[in-house]
Design a protein around this motif. Structure first.
Motif, mmCIF file in Angstrom:
data_model
loop_
_atom_site.group_PDB
_atom_site.id
_atom_site.type_symbol
_atom_site.label_atom_id
_atom_site.label_comp_id
_atom_site.label_asym_id
_atom_site.label_seq_id
_atom_site.Cartn_x
_atom_site.Cartn_y
_atom_site.Cartn_z
ATOM 1 N N ARG A 264 1.033 -1.102 -0.025
ATOM 2 C CA ARG A 264 0.018 0.012 0.047
ATOM 3 C C ARG A 264 0.997 1.358 -0.072
ATOM 4 N N PRO A 265 0.503 2.350 -0.325
ATOM 5 C CA PRO A 265 1.264 3.697 -0.317
ATOM 6 C C PRO A 265 1.517 3.989 1.045
ATOM 7 N N THR A 266 2.527 4.370 1.538
ATOM 8 C CA THR A 266 3.036 5.043 2.771
ATOM 9 C C THR A 266 2.367 6.479 2.717
ATOM 10 N N ARG A 267 1.932 6.553 4.086
ATOM 11 C CA ARG A 267 1.095 7.949 4.455
ATOM 12 C C ARG A 267 1.713 8.480 5.591
ATOM 13 N N VAL A 268 1.640 9.827 5.715
ATOM 14 C CA VAL A 268 2.211 10.355 6.814
ATOM 15 C C VAL A 268 1.462 11.832 7.275
ATOM 16 N N ALA A 295 9.722 3.485 -5.300
ATOM 17 C CA ALA A 295 8.414 3.528 -4.649
ATOM 18 C C ALA A 295 7.431 4.283 -5.274
ATOM 19 N N PRO A 296 5.986 4.226 -5.125
ATOM 20 C CA PRO A 296 5.159 5.322 -5.401
ATOM 21 C C PRO A 296 5.408 6.664 -4.487
ATOM 22 N N PRO A 297 4.780 7.721 -4.907
ATOM 23 C CA PRO A 297 4.843 8.939 -4.140
ATOM 24 C C PRO A 297 4.458 8.763 -2.679
ATOM 25 N N LEU A 298 5.230 9.322 -1.812
ATOM 26 C CA LEU A 298 4.905 9.520 -0.349
ATOM 27 C C LEU A 298 3.416 10.308 -0.290
ATOM 28 N N ARG A 299 2.704 9.612 0.512
ATOM 29 C CA ARG A 299 1.343 10.505 0.746
ATOM 30 C C ARG A 299 1.650 11.363 1.997
ATOM 31 N N ALA A 324 8.244 14.100 -5.370
ATOM 32 C CA ALA A 324 8.380 12.942 -4.558
ATOM 33 C C ALA A 324 7.198 12.557 -3.817
ATOM 34 N N CYS A 325 6.181 13.362 -3.497
ATOM 35 C CA CYS A 325 5.422 13.271 -2.614
ATOM 36 C C CYS A 325 3.592 13.739 -3.283
ATOM 37 N N ARG A 326 2.641 13.087 -2.759
ATOM 38 C CA ARG A 326 1.473 13.710 -3.034
ATOM 39 C C ARG A 326 0.627 14.457 -1.818
ATOM 40 N N LEU A 327 0.631 15.498 -1.882
ATOM 41 C CA LEU A 327 0.450 16.367 -0.731
ATOM 42 C C LEU A 327 -0.998 16.608 -0.666
ATOM 43 N N THR A 328 -1.634 16.710 0.539
ATOM 44 C CA THR A 328 -3.090 17.098 0.586
ATOM 45 C C THR A 328 -3.171 17.985 2.100
ATOM 46 N N ALA A 329 -3.814 19.206 1.923
ATOM 47 C CA ALA A 329 -4.042 20.173 2.916
ATOM 48 C C ALA A 329 -5.324 19.767 3.495
ATOM 49 N N HIS A 330 -5.359 20.198 5.054
ATOM 50 C CA HIS A 330 -6.339 20.211 5.743
ATOM 51 C C HIS A 330 -6.246 21.472 6.679
ATOM 52 N N ASP A 349 1.102 5.809 8.712
ATOM 53 C CA ASP A 349 2.422 5.022 9.134
ATOM 54 C C ASP A 349 3.119 5.747 10.081
ATOM 55 N N ARG A 350 3.207 7.096 9.962
ATOM 56 C CA ARG A 350 3.823 7.990 11.245
ATOM 57 C C ARG A 350 2.840 9.337 11.329
ATOM 58 N N ILE A 351 2.991 10.186 12.285
ATOM 59 C CA ILE A 351 2.336 11.284 12.754
ATOM 60 C C ILE A 351 3.315 12.059 13.429
ATOM 61 N N TYR A 352 3.386 13.455 13.059
ATOM 62 C CA TYR A 352 4.088 14.384 13.824
ATOM 63 C C TYR A 352 3.309 15.496 14.088
ATOM 64 N N VAL A 353 3.313 15.908 15.409
ATOM 65 C CA VAL A 353 2.753 16.972 15.889
ATOM 66 C C VAL A 353 3.506 18.201 16.006
ATOM 67 N N CYS A 354 3.519 19.163 15.334
ATOM 68 C CA CYS A 354 4.589 20.445 15.474
ATOM 69 C C CYS A 354 3.802 21.500 15.807
#
Length: 594
Positions: A264-268, A295-299, A324-330, A349-354
């Protein structure tokens, strides 16, 4: 703050002091027993117990009155009469060492060679010095706040107290013989002054040191890097500016690479508006491109009140984000993250809280089980002032004070990770040289060469140092090429200046010829000569000949290197701006006082 490594010299010192104390105590006890025995057998020599105590103490000042009379003496006294003066001599030597310790350190600092110089009173400067010493470097610290005696004993490196912008203070710290200098005070202008002073002090050195200047604003850091890149040819000094977020973001993916999945695609998910967000976004894309090229673009989902505008600015500056990535804004605030439709069981797959306030971000993660459930691996929280709390969560098996939520919660200490000298040393020159080499590998593979077919056909980590130097020299010559083109480097704001690309196309032949001539001079300086076939053992190369004698494929290779210059710069967030057909050389001399 990191603690210095407890080395064997420190342990040996404590053992020796313990041994000296044992010698003194033994001499005191045996002397008392010996004089007690003398009191019983020779009362005319020792009259009472007060004499016993007095004569026992006299042993430590190289003699006691009873020894003026002939022996024999009890064996305890015979031992004490030699052990007590020995203890006195050792005590005097130790006292002298302590009294002269500061002067000794100043002398050793002035005479130091091949060391690292860390200038500044900031917390980062202290942490960096500790880390460098732990890594085995010889370290001299220059700061305005005096060192306390206990700090001298806890930290084993040398210290000089004074203004680090003062030439005499830096000379006293051995700057002319240092191999690396870090300017890490809290004030940016003070750091620039340190770099200016260092440049004047080492101008006559055959191999000047590297100088790294800490800049606290990331946008200013990028702008100064652009200006340094444009002036690199006018100074032999290897100078670069760095920001702790950029270094720590690179370190993050080295210590915690993204998980590798194939089904599956890797998602961050990157959430929040903290200063670490931009550096994290860019370095995540670079890490994915370098390690998962096939690999497919990183989500990547970006969740923040300004998510769309941030992605617009970031992708305009760094085109690699879009490739390199497929970007989505919320466009949601921190509390709205847990309501995202996509945040389900193991959806990222991973979450960053900044968060802009790290305590707020940490509290949010601790109070949001939905985040723990939504991350397949970990939820990372970058922290600057909570390094001790991070150690409480992530100590070794005997010192884990707090639960990591089954490994889901990771506090990432930014300042601690930014103290990696190797990553600070991977400065802009080094990174651009590496990009140029990667472009070379891609071009050679397109014409049929494979990795390993030639000494240069290897990845950067395996490239011989002589070839690395050649790529660095290529980067440092960018300033001269730009001057000929009438172009400058600036932080990228969009698609780039089309006139700059046209200027390169118009003068591609001249620039390619110039690059070949520069490469020939650099190779000949390394001892290489022309040869019909390449021979690395005897340093022979078929391309070491005049431009007009080169075969067409080698000429085209030089042209491709020049055409790739805008793309190489854009990868690091820069663009070329055309100012004029030609620009006069930069003036030399002292700067304006205004």
């Amino acid at each position: 703050m990191t603690d210095p490594v407890v080395g064997s010299p420190r342990q040996t010192g404590w053992w020796l002091r313990g041994l000296f104390g044992l010698i003194g105590l033994t001499a005191l006890i045996l002397g008392h027993i010996g004089f007690e025995s003398l009191l019983r057998v020779r009362p005319d020599t020792v009259h009472d117990r007060y004499d016993v105590l007095y004569y026992d103490l006299q042993l430590f000042v190289f003699g006691a009155e009873p020894f003026q009379n002939p022996g024999p003496y009890p064996w305890q006294l015979q031992i004490a009469r030699f052990a007590a003066p020995l203890f006195t001599l050792l005590a005097v030597a130790e006292a002298g060492r302590l009294l002269l310790a500061a002067e000794s350190r100043r002398l050793r600092a002035r005479q130091a060679r091949g060391h690292v110089l860390v200038c500044g009173d900031s917390q980062f400067a202290h942490m960096l010095a500790d880390r460098l010493f732990a890594d085995g470097e010889s370290v001299v610290v220059v700061r305005s706040v005096p060192f306390g005696p206990l700090e001298y004993r806890r930290r084993r490196y040398l210290g000089v107290v004074g203004d680090p912008t003062n030439p005499e203070v830096l000379r006293g710290a051995g700057l002319p013989r240092a191999h690396t200098i870090y300017a890490c005070s809290e004030d940016d202008d003070r750091n620039h002054a340190i770099a200016n002073t260092a440049s004047r002090l080492v101008q006559d050195r055959r191999e000047p040191p590297r100088v790294y200047v800490l800049v606290h604003d990331s946008e200013m850091c990028l702008a100064l890097q652009a200006r340094r890149l444009g002036a690199a040819g006018s100074s032999r000094l290897r100078l670069d500016y760095f920001h702790v977020d950029d270094v720590a973001a690179r370190a993050l993916h080295q210590h915690h690479p993204l998980p590798h999945v194939t089904d599956r695609p890797t998602r961050v998910l990157i959430a929040g508006t903290g200063t670490f967000r931009r550096a994290l976004l860019v370095e995540t894309a670079r890490h994915w491109r370098a390690c998962r090229a096939d690999a497919p673009p990183l989500r990547i989902d970006l969740a923040a009140p300004d998510a769309r505008s941030e992605l617009d600015v970031a992708t305009a500056r760094y085109p690699l984000l879009s490739t390199a990535c497929r970007l989505t804004a919320h466009d949601v605030d921190l509390d709205g993250i847990v309501t995202l439709d996509r945040l389900g069981q193991g959806s990222y797959d991973r979450i960053y809280v900044c968060a802009p306030e790290e305590v707020t971000g940490l509290q949010f993660v601790l109070d949001s089980p939905a985040l723990w459930q939504g991350a397949r691996s970990s939820v990372f929280v970058p922290v600057y002032r909570q390094a001790a709390l991070a150690a409480a969560f992530h100590g070794d098996s005997r010192h884990d004070l707090l639960d990591e939520v089954h490994g889901k919660l990771r506090l990432y200490p930014v300042l601690t990770r930014a103290c990696e000298a190797r990553l600070i040393g991977d400065d802009l020159t080094e990174r651009l040289a590496q990009l140029i080499h990667e472009r070379y590998l891609e071009a050679q593979q397109r014409v049929g060469l494979r990795l390993g077919d030639a000494p240069a056909m290897v990845h950067w980590s395996r490239l011989p140092e002589s070839l690395r130097r050649a790529n660095r020299a290529h980067v440092q010559d960018i300033a001269a090429k730009l001057l000929d083109l009438g172009c400058v480097v600036a932080p990228r704001r969009g698609a780039g200046d089309a006139s700059a690309g046209q200027a390169i196309d118009d003068r591609i032949e001249e620039l390619a010829r110039r690059e070949h001539e520069r490469w020939c001079r650099e190779r000949r300086g390394e001892g290489w000569r022309y040869g019909v076939r390449r021979d690395d053992l005897h340093q022979r190369h078929p391309a070491l000949r005049p431009w007009d004698d080169l075969p067409p494929e080698l000429k085209e290779q030089n042209r491709e290197e020049i055409r790739a210059l805008p793309d190489v710069l854009s990868d690091s967030g820069f663009e070329l701006i055309r100012l004029a057909p030609s620009v006069p050389a930069q003036r030399s001399g002292p700067a304006d006082d205004e």
